[in-house]
Design a protein around this motif. Structure first.
Motif, PDB file in Angstrom:
ATOM      1  N   HIS A 275       4.216  12.400  -7.248  1.00 21.20           N
ATOM      2  CA  HIS A 275       4.402  11.003  -7.623  1.00 21.20           C
ATOM      3  C   HIS A 275       5.874  10.604  -7.760  1.00 21.20           C
ATOM      4  N   SER A 276       6.762  11.462  -7.289  1.00 21.30           N
ATOM      5  CA  SER A 276       8.198  11.201  -7.454  1.00 21.30           C
ATOM      6  C   SER A 276       8.633   9.888  -6.818  1.00 21.30           C
TER       7      SER A 276
ATOM      8  N   CYS B 152       0.868  -1.175   0.000  1.00 16.65           N
ATOM      9  CA  CYS B 152       0.000   0.000   0.000  1.00 16.65           C
ATOM     10  C   CYS B 152       0.905   1.226   0.000  1.00 16.65           C
ATOM     11  N   GLU B 153       0.946   1.929  -1.116  1.00 11.15           N
ATOM     12  CA  GLU B 153       1.860   3.064  -1.244  1.00 11.15           C
ATOM     13  C   GLU B 153       1.056   4.365  -1.270  1.00 11.15           C
ATOM     14  N   VAL B 154       1.483   5.321  -0.463  1.00 15.82           N
ATOM     15  CA  VAL B 154       0.841   6.630  -0.446  1.00 15.82           C
ATOM     16  C   VAL B 154       1.819   7.631  -1.071  1.00 15.82           C
ATOM     17  N   ASN B 155       1.448   8.187  -2.220  1.00 18.65           N
ATOM     18  CA  ASN B 155       2.353   9.047  -2.979  1.00 18.65           C
ATOM     19  C   ASN B 155       2.705  10.318  -2.224  1.00 18.65           C
ATOM     20  N   ARG B 156       4.002  10.545  -2.073  1.00 24.22           N
ATOM     21  CA  ARG B 156       4.489  11.733  -1.370  1.00 24.22           C
ATOM     22  C   ARG B 156       5.797  12.183  -1.994  1.00 24.22           C
ATOM     23  N   ALA B 157       6.019  13.488  -1.940  1.00 29.84           N
ATOM     24  CA  ALA B 157       7.239  14.077  -2.506  1.00 29.84           C
ATOM     25  C   ALA B 157       8.481  13.466  -1.853  1.00 29.84           C
ATOM     26  N   LEU B 158       9.597  13.552  -2.576  1.00 36.26           N
ATOM     27  CA  LEU B 158      10.872  13.088  -2.033  1.00 36.26           C
ATOM     28  C   LEU B 158      11.631  14.258  -1.422  1.00 36.26           C
TER      29      LEU B 158
ATOM     30  N   SER C 207       5.522  14.665 -11.278  1.00 40.43           N
ATOM     31  CA  SER C 207       6.911  14.302 -10.984  1.00 40.43           C
ATOM     32  C   SER C 207       7.754  14.767 -12.154  1.00 40.43           C
ATOM     33  N   ASP C 208       9.023  14.975 -11.906  1.00 38.88           N
ATOM     34  CA  ASP C 208       9.946  15.366 -12.971  1.00 38.88           C
ATOM     35  C   ASP C 208      11.116  14.395 -12.957  1.00 38.88           C
ATOM     36  N   MET C 209      11.620  14.069 -14.138  1.00 37.87           N
ATOM     37  CA  MET C 209      12.763  13.149 -14.207  1.00 37.87           C
ATOM     38  C   MET C 209      14.091  13.882 -14.179  1.00 37.87           C
ATOM     39  N   PHE C 210      14.043  15.214 -14.249  1.00 40.07           N
ATOM     40  CA  PHE C 210      15.256  16.031 -14.310  1.00 40.07           C
ATOM     41  C   PHE C 210      16.173  15.582 -15.451  1.00 40.07           C
TER      42      PHE C 210
END
Lengths: 392, 196
Positions: free
Chosen positions: A120-121, A104-110, A321-324
């Motif tokens: 969604h990073s 169970c994953e809760v999307n959060r910034a890194l 999200s960005d892949m940079f």
């Protein structure tokens, strides 16, 4: 079917209770803390027969999950953000060992900077580890996705681990009305766990995690490639069957008013719901707008997306999200890659948005659709990758 | 097919006062009476006493939007001291409704916060909670005031539903059930609007 009011986290914990896995090894992290906290209360109250392993880190959590799955157990866990990254070393081992662990994953910034809110990073950063990834638009889908993931991951053609995600706080902490299944129905739906190999089977001893160099490593990666191909069909079958049983059908993607749409939005997760409201407004004004929601990011539904967007003139692809890499976000890059061979392609604009929980409002979505109308009539993409909603 | 209007509500309180719980309780009650609901808190620094907000959406049809609420039709203030530093009427439309937990009259509050638009309602929810429940937990009586002012739910049905839920939760503490229900009913009866 009971109607209940649940947050995304409560809905996931409720699904876990009903699944009653053999082992849960987990470490709490905001905003997924409640999933583990509520479930550990179920364990303490004797409502499940689960062996709960309270570990000291997510690295240990995933390691314990892999150990328990190797022994032949049905295993679940939950995490978010940095927690998922700390699991990173073990995540590809779970898929290589073909273990149907459900996360169970809760999307959060890194980090950094440190931030507890949604983007969604975290999920995107582990997209290449052989895990199935399903995004949920709301609490209902979070509940349904977790139940379906048990069937999908345990399917003998798949036998890969999988994660269902919700958007941190936006869904994880938003209480909504959901239809749940009766406990007995869930038991019947998921069936008994089928043990294929077990390290505890003394009559058939096996070795796991052995060294595998130039001679066979490559061959031993191929089953993941094959299983991911099979997973597409299995996700469709499980989603259709779920619809026949309980009235809510799921696919790899979902189209909303897309059949005759001239402009479209493509997105993952909770933003899709907000987009629906804007699409309804636009339709009332006679604007042919539609939504393509991507539910499965792994396996990636390339053919399905290409087909769904075939007649669209201009589409906004939203990436949280960005892949940079100077190429925008993961979703748009995958879609562009899928469209490489097409002679006639829709005009795509990539909007990287909502990093660190930056709000995406109805007005924002109206603005993005208005830009698509401009792109569709001019036939030109103004700026292929935009960082939307960022202050200068 | 046009969808029914979504009603949006904002709660203001201080950390620990139960603004989040109030939103959850109200949503739960509304859902039991057949509405589609959302209840969610605003997450900032989580400190006891710091200003916090929570939100509700209510509708007769499924609610798909998951963005923040910026212009609610109804605002509830659990702690009147907040009004000195927080613009509780922000985004409230002309026909919006502001419900404040205070012993003052709506006219006094209007003067205090210099509000031109919207309707103001007041109820001494803290006093009612102290008297009926024995503790200053204004969120429960504020539910009664909200049902009265909004007209969104049938009050008798809501009371019965709340009673059933409390009976399950506090089976061994019947005095809690009675106190809470009386607090909701009293606030429902005592909430007052402005004379027009």
């Amino acid at each position: 079917m009971p109607t209940i009011a649940k947050t995304g986290n409560e809905a996931m914990a409720e699904a876990m209770r009903q699944i009653d896995p053999d082992v849960v090894a987990a470490y709490p992290i905001t905003p997924a803390t409640e999933v583990v906290m509520i479930f550990s209360q179920f364990v303490a109250d004797g409502l499940v027969g689960t062996e709960f392993v309270a570990v000291e880190s997510e690295h240990s959590a995933m390691s314990a999950c892999v150990g328990a799955a190797s022994a032949g157990c049905r295993v679940m866990t939950g995490t978010s953000s940095q927690g998922l990254q700390l699991m990173s070393e073990i995540l590809p081992i779970a898929s290589a060992l073909r273990q149907p662990i459900v996360l169970c994953e809760v999307n959060r910034a890194l980090s950094g900077p440190i931030n507890i809110h949604c983007d969604h990073s975290d999920t995107m950063a582990v997209r290449d580890f052989g895990w199935i990834q399903l995004f949920s638009e709301n609490a209902q889908e979070a509940y349904d996705n977790i139940l379906q993931l048990v069937r999908i991951t345990e399917n003998e053609k798949v036998r890969l681990p999988g994660m269902a995600t919700t958007d941190g706080f936006i869904i994880s902490h938003c209480m909504e009305k959901i239809e749940s299944l009766d406990d007995a129905e869930v038991k019947k739906y998921i069936g008994d766990f089928k043990v294929i190999k077990s390290t505890l089977d003394l009559d058939k001893p096996i070795t796991l995690g052995s060294l595998d160099l130039q001679d066979y490593y490559f061959e031993h990666k191929m089953p993941i490639v094959e299983a991911m191909k099979e997973a597409k069909q299995v996700i469709l079958e499980v989603g259709k069957d779920f619809g026949q049983r309980y009235g809510r059908e799921y696919g790899l993607i979902e189209e909303y008013k897309l059949a005759d749409a001239e402009i479209a939005m493509v997105a993952l997760g909770s933003t899709c719901g907000t987009a629906r409201a804007v699409i309804d407004e636009l339709r009332e004004k006679g604007v042919k707008a539609g939504l393509l929601k991507v539910r499965a990011f792994r396996p990636f539904p390339a053919e399905e997306i290409v087909k769904a967007l075939a007649k669209v003139k201009a589409a906004a692809v939203l990436d949280r999200s960005d892949m940079f890499s100077n190429q925008g976000g993961q979703l748009c890059c995958e879609i562009k890659s899928a469209m490489y061979d097409l002679k006639q392609k829709p005009l795509l604009t990539n909007y990287v948005y909502g990093l660190g929980g930056r709000e995406i409002s109805l007005e924002d979505i109206r603005k993005i659709f208005a830009e698509q109308q401009g792109t569709a009539s001019s036939g030109k993409v103004k700026q292929a990758v935009q960082h939307f909603g960022v202050r200068e | 097919m046009s969808k029914s209007k979504v009603i949006e509500i904002r709660w203001h309180g201080r950390g620990g006062q139960g603004a989040k719980t109030a939103a959850l309780l109200f949503a739960d009650a509304a859902m039991s009476l057949g509405k589609y609901i959302q209840a969610f808190p605003e997450y900032g620094p989580e400190r006891m006493g710091a200003p916090v907000q929570s939100f509700n959406r209510l509708a007769d049809d499924p609610i798909t939007v998951h963005c923040g609420i910026t212009d609610p039709q109804i605002v509830l203030v659990l702690d009147p001291t907040l009004m000195a530093t927080v613009d509780v009427a922000q985004g409230l439309p002309k026909d919006g409704k502001l419900i404040v937990n205070t012993s003052k009259t709506p006219q006094e509050i209007r003067k205090e916060i210099n509000l031109k638009a919207a309707q103001i309602f007041t109820v001494n929810a803290s006093g009612i909670a102290q008297e009926k429940i024995g503790r200053n937990i204004p969120n429960t009586p504020m539910l009664g005031a909200l049902v009265k002012v909004s007209g969104l739910l049938d009050f008798n049905e809501m009371i019965k539903n709340t009673e059933d839920k409390l009976k399950k939760k506090f089976a061994h503490k019947p005095e809690i059930i009675k106190g809470n229900l009386e607090a909701i009913k009293t606030a429902h009866d005592q909430v007052k609007g402005e004379k027009r």
